[in-house]
Design a protein around this motif. Structure first.
Motif, PDB file in Angstrom:
ATOM      1  N   THR A 113       4.766  -3.082 -15.802  1.00 12.12           N
ATOM      2  CA  THR A 113       5.413  -3.423 -14.312  1.00 12.12           C
ATOM      3  C   THR A 113       5.627  -4.784 -14.336  1.00 12.12           C
ATOM      4  O   THR A 113       5.213  -5.536 -14.874  1.00 12.12           O
ATOM      5  CB  THR A 113       4.329  -2.829 -13.371  1.00 12.12           C
ATOM      6  OG1 THR A 113       3.155  -3.767 -13.510  1.00 12.12           O
ATOM      7  CG2 THR A 113       3.976  -1.476 -13.469  1.00 12.12           C
ATOM      8  N   SER A 126      -1.510  -0.312 -11.109  1.00  8.27           N
ATOM      9  CA  SER A 126      -0.401   0.693 -11.568  1.00  8.27           C
ATOM     10  C   SER A 126      -0.079   0.882 -12.919  1.00  8.27           C
ATOM     11  O   SER A 126       0.127   1.810 -13.778  1.00  8.27           O
ATOM     12  CB  SER A 126       0.961   0.647 -10.712  1.00  8.27           C
ATOM     13  OG  SER A 126       1.799   1.232 -11.289  1.00  8.27           O
ATOM     14  N   LEU A 181      -2.411  -4.097  -6.929  1.00 13.67           N
ATOM     15  CA  LEU A 181      -1.616  -2.951  -6.840  1.00 13.67           C
ATOM     16  C   LEU A 181      -0.869  -2.648  -8.148  1.00 13.67           C
ATOM     17  O   LEU A 181      -0.721  -1.560  -8.708  1.00 13.67           O
ATOM     18  CB  LEU A 181      -1.291  -2.530  -5.503  1.00 13.67           C
ATOM     19  CG  LEU A 181      -2.192  -2.159  -4.453  1.00 13.67           C
ATOM     20  CD1 LEU A 181      -1.491  -1.855  -3.198  1.00 13.67           C
ATOM     21  CD2 LEU A 181      -3.156  -0.964  -4.604  1.00 13.67           C
ATOM     22  N   SER A 182      -0.113  -3.507  -8.522  1.00 13.17           N
ATOM     23  CA  SER A 182       0.913  -3.358  -9.391  1.00 13.17           C
ATOM     24  C   SER A 182       0.024  -3.554 -10.849  1.00 13.17           C
ATOM     25  O   SER A 182       0.361  -2.662 -11.741  1.00 13.17           O
ATOM     26  CB  SER A 182       1.891  -4.653  -9.653  1.00 13.17           C
ATOM     27  OG  SER A 182       2.675  -4.681 -10.504  1.00 13.17           O
ATOM     28  N   THR A 213       0.862  -1.259   0.111  1.00  8.77           N
ATOM     29  CA  THR A 213      -0.003   0.016   0.052  1.00  8.77           C
ATOM     30  C   THR A 213       0.924   1.349   0.019  1.00  8.77           C
ATOM     31  O   THR A 213       0.725   2.265  -0.615  1.00  8.77           O
ATOM     32  CB  THR A 213      -0.911  -0.031   1.129  1.00  8.77           C
ATOM     33  OG1 THR A 213      -1.649  -1.366   1.274  1.00  8.77           O
ATOM     34  CG2 THR A 213      -1.863   1.330   1.152  1.00  8.77           C
ATOM     35  N   THR A 247       5.780   3.961 -11.412  1.00  8.61           N
ATOM     36  CA  THR A 247       5.062   2.597 -11.434  1.00  8.61           C
ATOM     37  C   THR A 247       5.324   1.962 -10.199  1.00  8.61           C
ATOM     38  O   THR A 247       6.527   1.918  -9.622  1.00  8.61           O
ATOM     39  CB  THR A 247       5.277   1.950 -12.574  1.00  8.61           C
ATOM     40  OG1 THR A 247       6.881   1.822 -12.567  1.00  8.61           O
ATOM     41  CG2 THR A 247       4.965   2.754 -13.792  1.00  8.61           C
ATOM     42  N   PHE A 248       4.519   0.908  -9.651  1.00 11.54           N
ATOM     43  CA  PHE A 248       4.738   0.124  -8.799  1.00 11.54           C
ATOM     44  C   PHE A 248       5.041  -1.284  -9.232  1.00 11.54           C
ATOM     45  O   PHE A 248       4.015  -1.756 -10.175  1.00 11.54           O
ATOM     46  CB  PHE A 248       3.570   0.059  -7.638  1.00 11.54           C
ATOM     47  CG  PHE A 248       3.496  -1.047  -6.622  1.00 11.54           C
ATOM     48  CD1 PHE A 248       4.880  -1.253  -5.769  1.00 11.54           C
ATOM     49  CD2 PHE A 248       2.618  -2.000  -6.562  1.00 11.54           C
ATOM     50  CE1 PHE A 248       4.777  -2.356  -5.064  1.00 11.54           C
ATOM     51  CE2 PHE A 248       2.820  -2.812  -5.571  1.00 11.54           C
ATOM     52  CZ  PHE A 248       3.588  -2.953  -4.732  1.00 11.54           C
ATOM     53  N   SER A 253       4.609   5.719  -5.571  1.00 12.05           N
ATOM     54  CA  SER A 253       4.762   5.462  -6.883  1.00 12.05           C
ATOM     55  C   SER A 253       3.474   6.488  -7.473  1.00 12.05           C
ATOM     56  O   SER A 253       3.923   7.097  -8.544  1.00 12.05           O
ATOM     57  CB  SER A 253       4.928   4.210  -7.584  1.00 12.05           C
ATOM     58  OG  SER A 253       3.405   3.629  -7.230  1.00 12.05           O
ATOM     59  N   GLU A 254       2.261   6.458  -7.093  1.00 10.83           N
ATOM     60  CA  GLU A 254       1.426   6.942  -7.735  1.00 10.83           C
ATOM     61  C   GLU A 254       1.738   8.552  -7.596  1.00 10.83           C
ATOM     62  O   GLU A 254       1.325   9.249  -8.350  1.00 10.83           O
ATOM     63  CB  GLU A 254      -0.115   6.589  -7.204  1.00 10.83           C
ATOM     64  CG  GLU A 254      -0.161   5.006  -7.314  1.00 10.83           C
ATOM     65  CD  GLU A 254      -0.723   4.849  -8.735  1.00 10.83           C
ATOM     66  OE1 GLU A 254      -1.929   5.322  -9.245  1.00 10.83           O
ATOM     67  OE2 GLU A 254       0.096   4.513  -9.699  1.00 10.83           O
ATOM     68  N   HIS A 287       2.896   1.466  -3.447  1.00 12.56           N
ATOM     69  CA  HIS A 287       1.983   1.914  -4.555  1.00 12.56           C
ATOM     70  C   HIS A 287       1.444   3.472  -4.288  1.00 12.56           C
ATOM     71  O   HIS A 287       1.706   4.289  -5.264  1.00 12.56           O
ATOM     72  CB  HIS A 287       0.794   0.958  -4.377  1.00 12.56           C
ATOM     73  CG  HIS A 287      -0.349   1.647  -5.356  1.00 12.56           C
ATOM     74  ND1 HIS A 287      -1.264   2.315  -5.205  1.00 12.56           N
ATOM     75  CD2 HIS A 287      -0.274   1.186  -6.938  1.00 12.56           C
ATOM     76  CE1 HIS A 287      -2.131   2.291  -6.287  1.00 12.56           C
ATOM     77  NE2 HIS A 287      -1.308   1.850  -7.298  1.00 12.56           N
TER      78      HIS A 287
END
Length: 741
Positions: A683, A675, A671-672, A444, A456-457, A450-451, A447
């Motif tokens: 990713t 992203s 989450l990846s 979490t 990117t994650f 990166s956001e 991510h």
């Protein structure tokens, strides 16, 4: 028997601590193709079997790493080991201009090798791991006058000004709380303006004021195509949220146009003048949980990154555990720079907690304080654990009422839409590409970091994928051809209005009159593609057989020339307005992008349900979306993206089977995926960097080239012929256990 076994272990090199790369004069001009390197040092082009000697062992990192190449016993046994420095593996003979240090445990080393080892915090014998009461220490003399700390070259003589000092270590009982690895680090400057000067780069970093106007057909510019969802709408019919797809594709780079077919034999720095150089800061987790194989694999991956950068690129290394330290300043990756960077990476040792915020603060400080700036800037963050210093948002009330604000882990100065950067391409743009390593990392927070920064994650579930994940990221960063891209949409017909713009994570704006809209895209890699859906309200209209909807304009900056390029699509987007309705075919291009957006929205909804511990609803949302996708036009036509989306949704369902699985890998996997789809950029997920994976819909040719180089990095097998390299299918060796939150 015990002493013989001990000597065998020493000969095998299982306890070696650090390898100092040789100078260029001692290097071999070439290497045979054979087995893949298994450590960062072995990636150095200055190493060869000839330069190490026939009876010397392969260099090993601080942390031992398993290698498929195996290890060979020295032919000369302990006599050879007594004549060989266990750090650089070169011979130790009096009279050769090198001081020899004999430790209290009776093991001997070159003085410059062991002092470099000690300077990075290692205070035990690299061979027997005995704790030293007295350590060799360099007196800071010659190089400090030049304003920076010096990392020892391997060819210093006995008369060097940094020669011998022995310092007694404090008793652990006297200072048990002191961070042992920082005792003999050179003090860091308060301002990180000691970055290495660039070639032919003005200090102010001013941008070119010239503007180049081109049309969409010009070679080397962004390719723009538009696709309305249907080609005709009857005059007597209104159509709200009529969708038009805007497809962008970045141009080729000179590097890829001039590249040879066999990328594995091409030096990574060739034709570098044809691409934009990079300033890269790596922020690496060296907490106690990274000990063992994970740290060794990280060193190997960093070795690959170092060798992939060219002499105009610059690298800085930040390590963090309970505290953070700038291990290596921003230096150009010349031959000397690479050797020094490899030395710094190999000095990494694991201990302490996980302070991601402090690591990012130092990484951002390197970028903000630098005197010189390369056109492309980025930060790579890798961590395998939970941040043990996580901040909470003010006013949370503390205790159960406090709310973790992960955005506070990232310095505000490098927020994509805050600080100096405004999110419109006019300020500082330093994306943080985050890599969560293993099943215990805080997906979490990684991510969110990166956001917030525009990066990117990636989720590295399989240990062996870390180098390939880095390679994929580096392949993109080394191929930036477009910067500060902004796409404008302007309605042509006076009665039309924009309804919405679907652009994922990219910032969009629509003017109050709903006649004009903008999408802030930012950087594009070579041949990278972007797809945006523009919804427009079309009223009934009896004025003609054809209607012009809107026109598209692009403005971006060339990262090499600094010129501002304006590109306008020559043709307006038009549809037919017949009197009588006839059967029309839905555009396949529009349908597939609708499926992508629909899948991303389902992933976000399922993730929200899973975080509420409602896994049953989360799985139902994914299954419903998967069934809906299977009935679309593009799915029935066997569209590759639609097939990949279906497989990805199925995988996410399996990773939400129960709370334990979701905590271990499901959250990071989802989450990846979010992203990747939100930024439309590749990713890593698990072992999904495999080129055969359906998940890699956003990989660019430059990413694939770098991945191929990573997966085919060979060393000689000693028989004069290359040995076959099997495809990498790493096992998932992390324990699948949930981490308390």
């Amino acid at each position: 028997m015990g002493s013989k076994w001990r000597r065998a272990k020493l000969a095998l090199g299982l306890n070696l601590c650090l390898y100092v790369p040789q100078t260029l004069e001692d290097s071999s001009p070439s290497m045979d193709v054979g087995r893949r390197y298994s450590d960062a040092v072995l990636l150095s082009p200055t190493l060869s079997p000839q330069s190490r000697g026939s009876d010397c062992l392969p260099a090993m990192p601080t942390t031992p790493t398993p290698s498929s190449s195996g290890l060979r016993l020295s032919k000369h046994g302990t006599k050879s080991s007594k004549r060989t420095c266990a750090i650089c593996l070169n011979t130790m003979k009096p009279g050769q201009g090198h001081a020899i240090f004999t430790a209290e445990c009776s093991h001997a080393f070159h003085f410059h090798c062991i002092t470099s080892n000690v300077k990075h915090g290692n205070q035990s014998c690299p061979v027997c791991r005995a704790k030293w009461k007295e350590i060799p220490f360099q007196s800071p003399a010659s190089d400090l006058a030049h304003g920076r700390a010096r990392i020892n070259p391997v060819d210093w003589g006995q008369d060097d000004a940094w020669m011998t000092v022995l310092r007694r270590l404090p008793s652990p009982r006297q200072d048990a709380s002191r961070h042992i690895s920082s005792l003999f680090h050179v003090p860091e400057p308060t301002v990180y303006d000691d970055d290495e000067v660039l070639d032919e780069q003005p200090e102010s970093g001013e941008r070119s004021s010239s503007t180049l106007d081109v049309d969409n057909s010009s070679i080397g510019t962004i390719e723009v195509r538009t696709h309305p969802e249907v080609s005709a709408v009857p005059r007597s019919t209104s159509h709200n949220n009529f969708t038009v797809l805007i497809h962008l594709k970045a141009p080729l780079t000179s590097r890829r146009q001039n590249s040879v077919t066999d990328q594995t034999n091409m030096p990574p720095t060739s034709s570098q003048s044809s691409r934009a150089p990079v300033d890269l800061v790596t922020v690496l987790d060296v907490s106690g949980s990274m000990a063992g194989t994970k740290l060794a694999l990280l060193k190997r991956a960093m070795g690959f990154v170092i060798q992939s950068l060219g002499p105009s690129d610059r690298l800085s290394v930040i390590s963090f555990s309970s505290t953070a330290r700038r291990l290596f300043p921003l230096r150009r990756m010349t031959d000397t720079g690479r050797q020094q960077a490899l030395q710094a990476v190999n000095s990494l040792v694991s201990n302490g907690g996980t302070n991601i915020a402090e690591g990012l603060r130092k990484g951002a400080k390197v970028m903000l304080d630098r005197k010189w700036k390369n056109p492309v800037s980025s930060i790579i963050l890798l961590s395998d654990g939970q941040d043990t210093y996580t901040v909470c948002s003010p006013g949370g009330g503390g205790g159960a009422l406090s709310r973790t604000d992960y955005s506070l882990l990232l310095p505000f100065s490098i927020h994509r839409n805050g600080g100096i950067g405004t999110g419109t391409g006019t300020g500082l743009q330093i994306p943080v590409h985050a890599f969560g390593f293993g099943t215990d990392h805080d997906a979490t927070s990684m991510h969110a970091i990166s956001e917030t920064s525009g990066g990117t994650f990636s989720f590295i579930e399989a240990e062996g994928v870390i180098q390939d994940a880095f390679a994929q990221c580096i392949g993109g960063l080394l191929s930036v051809v477009v910067q500060e891209l902004r796409v404008g949409v302007e309605c042509v017909h006076p009665i039309l209005q924009l309804s919405s713009i679907k652009a994922g994570n990219y910032h969009t704006t629509v003017t109050p009159d709903a006649r004009t809209g903008f999408i802030d895209v930012g950087d594009l890699y070579a041949e990278e593609e972007r797809d945006f859906l523009v919804n427009i309200n079309i009223p009934n209209n009896e004025s003609g057989n054809e209607m012009s909807l809107f026109k598209v304009r692009c403005v971006y900056r060339d990262p090499i020339t600094k010129e501002l390029v304006r590109c306008e699509v020559a043709d307006e987007v038009k549809i037919q307005r017949p009197e009588i309705a006839r059967q029309v075919v839905v555009s396949m291009e529009v349908d597939r992008q609708r499926n992508r957006i629909r899948a991303a929205e389902a992933m976000a909804e399922a993730r929200a349900a899973a975080e509420r511990s409602d896994l049953t609803n989360a799985v139902a949302v994914l299954e419903s979306c998967r069934r809906a996708l299977s009935e679309t036009v593009s799915a029935r036509a066997g569209d590759r993206l639609c097939v990949a989306l279906g497989a990805e949704l199925k995988e996410m369902q399996e990773r939400m089977a129960n709370r334990r699985v979701y905590e271990a890998s499901g959250r990071a996997y989802v989450l990846s995926g979010l992203s990747s789809h939100s930024w439309q950029r590749a990713t890593a997920r698990g072992d999904s960097t495999d080129s055969a994976s359906l998940l890699q819909a956003y990989q660019t040719p430059s990413m694939v080239d770098m991945l191929t180089r990573s997966q085919t990095m060979f060393v000689s097998n000693g028989a004069g012929a290359p040995s076959p390299h099997p495809p990498i299918r790493p096992t998932r060796s992390f324990p699948a256990r949930p981490h308390p939150r």
